[in-house]
Design a protein around this motif. Structure first.
Motif, mmCIF file in Angstrom:
data_model
loop_
_atom_site.group_PDB
_atom_site.id
_atom_site.type_symbol
_atom_site.label_atom_id
_atom_site.label_comp_id
_atom_site.label_asym_id
_atom_site.label_seq_id
_atom_site.Cartn_x
_atom_site.Cartn_y
_atom_site.Cartn_z
ATOM 1 N N LYS A 276 0.810 -1.215 0.000
ATOM 2 C CA LYS A 276 0.000 0.000 0.000
ATOM 3 C C LYS A 276 0.846 1.269 0.000
ATOM 4 O O LYS A 276 0.313 2.365 -0.121
ATOM 5 N N GLY A 277 2.151 1.118 0.139
ATOM 6 C CA GLY A 277 3.040 2.263 0.142
ATOM 7 C C GLY A 277 3.130 2.981 1.470
ATOM 8 O O GLY A 277 3.721 4.061 1.564
ATOM 9 N N LEU A 278 2.540 2.380 2.536
ATOM 10 C CA LEU A 278 2.604 3.008 3.862
ATOM 11 C C LEU A 278 3.974 2.842 4.500
ATOM 12 O O LEU A 278 4.400 3.677 5.290
ATOM 13 N N ILE A 279 4.641 1.756 4.205
ATOM 14 C CA ILE A 279 5.987 1.510 4.706
ATOM 15 C C ILE A 279 6.896 1.254 3.514
ATOM 16 O O ILE A 279 6.610 0.389 2.677
ATOM 17 N N LYS A 280 7.963 2.008 3.436
ATOM 18 C CA LYS A 280 8.913 1.847 2.340
ATOM 19 C C LYS A 280 10.203 1.241 2.867
ATOM 20 O O LYS A 280 10.585 1.467 4.004
ATOM 21 N N ASP A 281 10.859 0.479 2.018
ATOM 22 C CA ASP A 281 12.137 -0.112 2.404
ATOM 23 C C ASP A 281 13.169 0.987 2.606
ATOM 24 O O ASP A 281 13.280 1.922 1.795
ATOM 25 N N GLN A 282 13.938 0.884 3.669
ATOM 26 C CA GLN A 282 14.964 1.878 3.942
ATOM 27 C C GLN A 282 16.269 1.477 3.277
ATOM 28 O O GLN A 282 16.482 0.301 2.929
ATOM 29 N N ILE A 283 17.140 2.451 3.095
ATOM 30 C CA ILE A 283 18.432 2.180 2.467
ATOM 31 C C ILE A 283 19.343 1.459 3.455
ATOM 32 O O ILE A 283 19.910 0.410 3.144
ATOM 33 N N PHE A 284 19.453 2.005 4.660
ATOM 34 C CA PHE A 284 20.287 1.378 5.680
ATOM 35 C C PHE A 284 19.522 0.199 6.297
ATOM 36 O O PHE A 284 18.354 0.326 6.662
ATOM 37 N N GLY A 285 20.188 -0.941 6.408
ATOM 38 C CA GLY A 285 19.584 -2.096 7.051
ATOM 39 C C GLY A 285 18.810 -3.000 6.122
ATOM 40 O O GLY A 285 18.294 -4.034 6.561
ATOM 41 N N SER A 286 18.707 -2.663 4.843
ATOM 42 C CA SER A 286 18.009 -3.521 3.878
ATOM 43 C C SER A 286 19.019 -4.375 3.125
ATOM 44 O O SER A 286 20.222 -4.058 3.055
ATOM 45 N N HIS A 287 18.533 -5.470 2.549
ATOM 46 C CA HIS A 287 19.408 -6.329 1.753
ATOM 47 C C HIS A 287 19.895 -5.572 0.526
ATOM 48 O O HIS A 287 19.161 -4.749 -0.048
ATOM 49 N N LEU A 288 21.097 -5.863 0.102
ATOM 50 C CA LEU A 288 21.689 -5.166 -1.031
ATOM 51 C C LEU A 288 20.848 -5.348 -2.290
ATOM 52 O O LEU A 288 20.592 -4.383 -3.033
ATOM 53 N N HIS A 289 20.387 -6.572 -2.544
ATOM 54 C CA HIS A 289 19.597 -6.812 -3.758
ATOM 55 C C HIS A 289 18.260 -6.084 -3.701
ATOM 56 O O HIS A 289 17.723 -5.650 -4.734
ATOM 57 N N THR A 290 17.691 -5.898 -2.483
ATOM 58 C CA THR A 290 16.427 -5.164 -2.345
ATOM 59 C C THR A 290 16.624 -3.694 -2.690
ATOM 60 O O THR A 290 15.796 -3.092 -3.398
ATOM 61 N N VAL A 291 17.704 -3.092 -2.199
ATOM 62 C CA VAL A 291 17.993 -1.695 -2.499
ATOM 63 C C VAL A 291 18.210 -1.504 -3.998
ATOM 64 O O VAL A 291 17.678 -0.559 -4.609
ATOM 65 N N CYS A 292 18.952 -2.414 -4.616
ATOM 66 C CA CYS A 292 19.246 -2.289 -6.042
ATOM 67 C C CYS A 292 17.986 -2.485 -6.888
ATOM 68 O O CYS A 292 17.801 -1.815 -7.916
ATOM 69 N N GLU A 293 17.106 -3.384 -6.469
ATOM 70 C CA GLU A 293 15.860 -3.597 -7.213
ATOM 71 C C GLU A 293 14.977 -2.357 -7.178
ATOM 72 O O GLU A 293 14.378 -1.973 -8.184
ATOM 73 N N CYS A 294 14.891 -1.724 -6.010
ATOM 74 C CA CYS A 294 14.084 -0.508 -5.885
ATOM 75 C C CYS A 294 14.636 0.617 -6.751
ATOM 76 O O CYS A 294 13.873 1.451 -7.263
ATOM 77 N N GLU A 295 15.950 0.660 -6.905
ATOM 78 C CA GLU A 295 16.584 1.724 -7.684
ATOM 79 C C GLU A 295 16.814 1.322 -9.139
ATOM 80 O O GLU A 295 17.322 2.129 -9.932
ATOM 81 N N ASN A 296 16.468 0.065 -9.469
ATOM 82 C CA ASN A 296 16.675 -0.449 -10.833
ATOM 83 C C ASN A 296 18.137 -0.288 -11.254
ATOM 84 O O ASN A 296 18.461 0.237 -12.330
#
Length: 474
Positions: free
Chosen positions: A270-290
């Motif tokens: 729903k977009g109420l909680i977004k993944d943070q940069i610090f503390g997230s998996h590297l692949h998750t951060v890269c996927e969000c940033e394409n």
């Protein structure tokens, strides 16, 4: 001479057993009376040095005070059960919450109450004579329980009185605090549960004097007690019960909310909680940033190469932690970040944030599944074999790990190239980044040996960067 003889003959000595100190009853004939047996009595105390103190006043109220104070020894002085030093904090006074302030106090437990002194009673005696009285806590109707919610310290228990006062007592030594808890609990259990029991105990003290006059005087005072005192006590008791019921209702509502709350995945969708940069998996951060390299890593590297390559101790010197946390917060909130801003003027803040990013990755830049393989590669006796094996392992890494590793180590080679100015050699950077980028999932072996391998792997990849990443060169 005759009057003197009669006066001597009429003196009657009380308590003849006492040699140093005794009470003397002196009867003085009343010349205005027609009856010889009528007399006035004055009590005098003979001290060790033979001096006579002032006689006790015959006023009824003063007389009762002297009897209670001097003739009847206080029960708590006769029945001190335990005393010693503890940590004390008063957190409520008459139901009003107070700021918690821990102090060391000398605790004296008697058969009815607890007294708090700043020092032991022997040391406190001079202060008591000048009017400084200890804080006293009546244990009649009190409640005692262990508590973990009121303090982060260990071995803490709470005493709550019927008047709404709350005290925390604590000691780091287990057997001492257990002994105190049991002693106070036993005292509370022996006392009546009736909140008016202190008055009953006071009445018991007066009865010991065998004076019906004092008893009648006490009863008259009790009848004159203002009704608002009783109402105030009942209000506090009702207020305390109301607080307990309110807490139970709040806990019940929180429990229902937690059981019905939406899942983290639903909130993210729903977009109420977004993944943070610090503390997230590297692949998750890269996927969000394409992308295969996080933009924050690129920004930090660009800032360091612009104004930090010649700074003494770059990456070794720590920046201000509060400023680093501020930078971390801005990045996590996806706010616009400009590292050229004056608040990020200290380049050690930027390098500190970059190291924190890699340190807080749930899985390090070198994945856990590759840890043992890299360690076995660095153990090979032949240098060429070590380089080839590590090159092979790097090519097998997931794209985000491989590409981020390539960008980071390429940047660190530029730092080593300026070692004459920044004093950061390959070995120094290996010590800084080895444990941060490469660590075991379950540290069951020798940590010191693993740290040596971690440093050596980082050093080899820095010194042989072009050979290990040559196939990845643009």
């Amino acid at each position: 001479m005759k009057k003197s003889t009669n006066a001597d003959a009429s003196m009657e000595t009380q308590n003849p057993v006492h040699q140093g100190t005794g009470a003397v009853q002196m009867r003085i004939k009343n010349s205005n009376s027609h009856h010889d047996r009528l007399s006035q009595t004055k009590s005098m105390i003979l001290t060790d040095v033979g001096k006579v103190t002032e006689p006790i006043s015959r006023h009824r109220r003063n007389h009762s005070q002297h009897v209670l104070k001097d003739i009847i020894p206080p029960l708590e002085q006769l029945m001190v059960e335990k005393e010693g030093y503890l940590q004390k904090a008063k957190i409520a006074d008459g139901g009003k919450k107070l700021r918690k302030n821990w102090t060391t106090s000398w605790i004296v437990l008697s058969n009815q109450k607890i007294e708090f002194y700043k020092e032991s009673k022997q040391q406190a005696l001079p202060n008591m004579k000048t009017g400084h009285k200890p804080e006293s806590v009546d244990l009649c109707g009190a409640h005692i329980e262990w508590t973990k919610e009121k303090s982060s310290r260990k071995n803490v228990f709470q005493i709550t009185t019927v008047s709404g006062n709350e005290f925390l007592l604590q000691s780091d030594i287990d057997f001492i605090i257990l002994d105190w808890f049991q002693a106070i609990k036993n005292t509370i259990d022996r006392l009546p549960k009736d909140p008016n029991c202190p008055r009953k105990l006071e009445l018991f003290k007066i009865q010991r004097s065998s004076s019906t006059e004092l008893l009648s005087h006490y009863d008259s005072d009790a009848k004159e007690q203002k009704p608002e005192h009783r109402k105030s006590l009942m209000f506090r008791l009702h207020h305390s019960a109301s607080d307990t019921s309110d807490k139970n209702r709040v806990k019940s509502r929180l429990k229902k909310f937690i059981t019905r709350r939406p899942s983290l995945k639903t909130l993210q969708e729903k977009g109420l909680i977004k993944d943070q940069i610090f503390g997230s998996h590297l692949h998750t951060v890269c996927e969000c940033e394409n992308s295969t390299v996080p933009w924050f890593v690129k920004q930090c590297i660009e800032a360091v190469e612009k104004r930090g390559l010649d700074v003494d101790g770059i990456y070794r010197v720590s920046g201000n932690l509060a400023t680093i946390q501020k930078l971390r917060f801005i990045v996590n909130q996806e706010e616009t970040l400009n590292l050229d801003d004056s608040q990020w003027e200290d380049i050690h803040v930027v390098t500190g944030a970059l190291k924190m990013f890699f340190r807080e990755l749930p899985e390090p830049l070198f994945p856990y599944s590759f840890f043992e393989q890299f360690v076995e590669a660095i153990k090979k006796p032949n240098n060429d074999a070590r380089i080839e094996t590590i090159k092979y392992l790097v090519e097998k890494l997931p794209p985000p790990n491989r590409d981020t590793m390539k960008v980071l180590f390429g940047h660190l080679t530029k730092v080593v190239a300026r070692a004459s100015k920044n004093l950061m050699s390959t070995q120094s950077l290996g010590i800084v980044f080895g444990p941060t980028l490469l660590r075991a999932e379950n540290e069951t072996g020798n940590m010191a040996i693993h740290m040596v391998y971690q440093n050596q792997i980082a050093e080899l990849m820095l010194s042989k960067y072009s050979e290990i990443f040559c196939s990845e060169e643009d």
